[in-house]
Design an enzyme around this catalytic site. Structure first.
Site, mmCIF file in Angstrom:
data_model
loop_
_atom_site.group_PDB
_atom_site.id
_atom_site.type_symbol
_atom_site.label_atom_id
_atom_site.label_comp_id
_atom_site.label_asym_id
_atom_site.label_seq_id
_atom_site.Cartn_x
_atom_site.Cartn_y
_atom_site.Cartn_z
ATOM 1 N N HIS A 67 0.754 -1.303 -0.031
ATOM 2 C CA HIS A 67 0.025 -0.125 -0.089
ATOM 3 C C HIS A 67 0.945 1.242 -0.027
ATOM 4 O O HIS A 67 0.403 2.242 -0.582
ATOM 5 C CB HIS A 67 -0.848 0.100 1.063
ATOM 6 C CG HIS A 67 -2.270 -0.781 1.050
ATOM 7 N ND1 HIS A 67 -3.434 -0.533 0.918
ATOM 8 C CD2 HIS A 67 -2.257 -2.510 0.725
ATOM 9 C CE1 HIS A 67 -4.289 -1.579 0.752
ATOM 10 N NE2 HIS A 67 -3.525 -2.671 0.645
ATOM 11 N N ASP A 75 8.185 5.296 0.329
ATOM 12 C CA ASP A 75 8.620 6.601 0.918
ATOM 13 C C ASP A 75 7.846 6.753 2.213
ATOM 14 O O ASP A 75 8.088 7.833 3.084
ATOM 15 C CB ASP A 75 8.603 7.861 -0.033
ATOM 16 C CG ASP A 75 6.756 8.154 -0.352
ATOM 17 O OD1 ASP A 75 5.937 7.304 0.221
ATOM 18 O OD2 ASP A 75 6.502 9.037 -1.032
ATOM 19 N N ASP A 243 -7.623 -18.323 3.293
ATOM 20 C CA ASP A 243 -7.083 -19.627 3.157
ATOM 21 C C ASP A 243 -7.358 -20.226 4.375
ATOM 22 O O ASP A 243 -6.867 -19.953 5.463
ATOM 23 C CB ASP A 243 -5.731 -19.571 2.867
ATOM 24 C CG ASP A 243 -5.026 -20.901 2.817
ATOM 25 O OD1 ASP A 243 -5.845 -22.061 3.158
ATOM 26 O OD2 ASP A 243 -3.726 -20.860 2.487
#
Length: 324
Positions: A67, A75, A243
């Site tokens: 993200h 950064d 999962d």
């Protein structure tokens, strides 16, 4: 013919963006070998310690890297809080459900004790993801360091730059291609969903008012227990696991599962798209191949558009831009 045109267009995009995603910053292995020789070991030990206290932190580090790096640059802009005119990226709906940011500062504090104002928050994000992958059963990745921290938030650009679960496969591939990751690498990175969570707001339409008949009945019952409300409160961050077999292992079970039926639109498109389906099949059949491609793609992502010395800084506190 259409698939050849898509792949041709994607190849053109990567050529055009080649000079962009490397940025002006200098990254290299062992960047802190002189200025803070134990930096990477300090990060590793903190990540391990946090994992034993809060196992989900290892998953958080991978998601934080994704993200952060997909939005303009690796950064650490995603760590900034809303203050002094900055609108935090954490407030974006695309970043809903992200957590454990506070533990980045735990790692930063440990580094500051040994090497004040030396190791960037952006490098902490990258190194913690590297070590988190290993704790989740994935491969070791040789991550370069030397990133600088952003002095601004990129909140306004998140919706444009960060792919979402219901975007078209063409758009998802194009976005990854813009940072240098090819189709094969994109399929591999999406395998991180093997240790991820699906937020209830994204799947309730397949559970209510009636259950999607293509869902496995036993899995559907699990999903309804996890998501009992047809209109979940997004602030409650209700979720289910992707999962159920190996939920805390970064393995190829994700691909095996989506070949039966993916929970999210992007999962289903990976299987149905001619551009990606063969890679899904190969990764479902070979965990080592998945790990190899995941390593390569995560490395490329971690080096997206690093800031130069003039563009960035080393934050004292990962939550705030330096005051001077």
């Amino acid at each position: 013919m259409a698939i050849h045109k898509l792949l041709s267009n994607l190849s053109l995009i990567i050529l055009l963006s080649f000079h962009l995603h490397f940025g002006n910053g200098e990254l290299r292995l062992n960047y802190y070998s002189e200025s803070c020789p134990n930096a990477e070991e300090i990060v590793k030990q903190e990540v391990i310690s946090l994992y034993h206290k809060h196992g989900n932190t290892a998953v958080s580090w991978i998601r934080t890297l994704f993200h952060d790096c997909m939005v303009k640059s690796c950064d650490a802009s995603i760590l900034l809080e809303s203050i002094n005119g900055i609108q935090s990226e954490k407030k974006s709906t695309r970043n809903m459900g992200m957590r454990n940011f506070k533990y980045i500062n735990t790692i930063k504090d440990a580094l500051e004790k040994s090497c004040p104002m030396t190791v960037s928050c952006a490098d902490i994000v990258a190194l913690s993801a590297r070590d988190g992958v290993v704790l989740l059963g994935g491969p070791h990745i040789d991550i370069k360091t030397g990133r600088k921290d952003s002095k601004e938030s990129h909140f306004a650009e998140i919706d444009e730059l960060l792919p979402n679960h219901n975007d078209s496969m063409t758009y998802v591939l194009t976005r990854f291609q813009s940072v240098g990751i090819d189709v094969e690498g994109t399929v591999a990175l999406l395998g991180a969903h093997s240790v991820g969570r699906v937020h209830c707001v994204n799947i309730v339409d397949r559970l209510y008012p009636t259950v999607d008949p293509t869902l496995d009945p036993d899995h559907a019952e699990y999903l309804k227990r996890r998501c009992p409300n047809p209109n979940p409160d997004p602030n409650a961050v209700e979720y289910s696991r992707n999962d159920l077999q190996t939920p805390m292992t970064l393995d190829n079970m994700y691909y095996k599962n989506i070949m039966n039926k993916g929970l999210l639109i992007v999962d289903q498109q990976l299987v149905s798209s001619a551009a990606t389906s063969s890679f899904v099949e190969n990764m479902a059949a070979d965990n080592d191949y998945f790990h190899q491609q995941f390593s390569k793609a995560l490395l490329i992502l971690s080096e997206n558009n690093p800031l130069s010395e003039d563009e960035g800084e080393i934050r004292r506190d990962c939550r705030f831009v330096n005051s001077n």
